[in-house]
Design an enzyme around this catalytic site. Structure first.
Site, PDB file in Angstrom:
ATOM      1  N   ASP A  30       0.864  -1.168   0.000  1.00 51.74           N
ATOM      2  CA  ASP A  30       0.000   0.000   0.000  1.00 51.74           C
ATOM      3  C   ASP A  30       0.906   1.226   0.000  1.00 51.74           C
ATOM      4  O   ASP A  30       1.991   1.196   0.589  1.00 51.74           O
ATOM      5  CB  ASP A  30      -0.900  -0.015   1.233  1.00 51.74           C
ATOM      6  CG  ASP A  30      -1.909   1.117   1.244  1.00 51.74           C
ATOM      7  OD1 ASP A  30      -2.379   1.518   0.161  1.00 51.74           O
ATOM      8  OD2 ASP A  30      -2.234   1.609   2.338  1.00 51.74           O
ATOM      9  N   ASP A  61       0.048   4.864   0.857  1.00 55.35           N
ATOM     10  CA  ASP A  61      -0.133   5.691   2.055  1.00 55.35           C
ATOM     11  C   ASP A  61      -0.168   4.828   3.311  1.00 55.35           C
ATOM     12  O   ASP A  61      -0.991   3.931   3.439  1.00 55.35           O
ATOM     13  CB  ASP A  61      -1.422   6.506   1.960  1.00 55.35           C
ATOM     14  CG  ASP A  61      -1.328   7.631   0.957  1.00 55.35           C
ATOM     15  OD1 ASP A  61      -0.233   8.193   0.806  1.00 55.35           O
ATOM     16  OD2 ASP A  61      -2.346   7.949   0.319  1.00 55.35           O
TER      17      ASP A  61
END
EC number: 5.4.2.8
Length: 180
Positions: free
Chosen positions: A18, A20
């Protein structure tokens, strides 16, 4: 196994990250050390990233050559995807929901935000993406400090959770998922 990854130590292993909160703090730039770790990891396995932001924002965070530095890239929650630098077929939120429903949703959101009494508003309250819309009561143009301040304000005043409930109540038949 793809011929493209034959040189990797573990060519059948895909590691997805991922953006963020994993590769970078939310909406911030990746540290050079993180990019070096990814570069080294790529020698052993197939790597990719996944994020809700559009590719432009992901390039701001991970560097201009992000498509070349990852084997897979999934922007806008996977609706814009790349494999070895080549864009794959994608889908569109607007095609799915339709212009008429989207206009009603956008108008409701903008009216709701206009009526909010919050300390700061910084513009770009709705960001349209291929697979979703990103709604920000404070505005996407706020600084990192203003974003952090709003998060603290929101913990007390529950602006976003009340907003989500209003959206669910107003659009129960749209088949949408609302999340913070």
């Amino acid at each position: 196994m793809s011929e493209s990854w034959r040189d990797r130590k573990f060519p059948n292993t895909l590691v997805l990250f991922d953006v963020d909160g994993t590769l970078t703090p939310a909406r911030r730039i990746a540290k050079p050390e993180m990019l070096e770790v990814l570069k080294d990891l790529r020698k052993h396995v197939v790597i990719g990233f996944v994020g809700g932001s559009d590719l432009k924002k992901q390039k701001e965070q991970l560097g201009d050559y992000v498509i070349e530095n990852f084997d897979f890239a999934f922007s806008e929650n996977g609706l814009t995807a790349f494999r070895l630098g080549q864009q794959l077929e994608s889908q569109s939120f607007i095609k799915w929901i339709g212009e008429e429903k989207y206009a009603k949703l956008a108008n409701f959101i903008l009216r709701y935000i206009a009526n909010l009494e919050i300390p700061k508003k910084r513009g770009t309250f709705i960001e349209f993406r291929a697979g979703m819309i990103n709604v920000s009561p404070i505005g996407r143009n706020c600084s990192v400090q203003e974003r952090d301040e709003f998060e603290e304000y929101d913990k007390i005043h529950k602006i976003r959770s009340q907003f989500v409930e209003a959206l669910k109540k107003e659009f129960p038949d749209y088949g949408l998922t609302f999340s913070i």
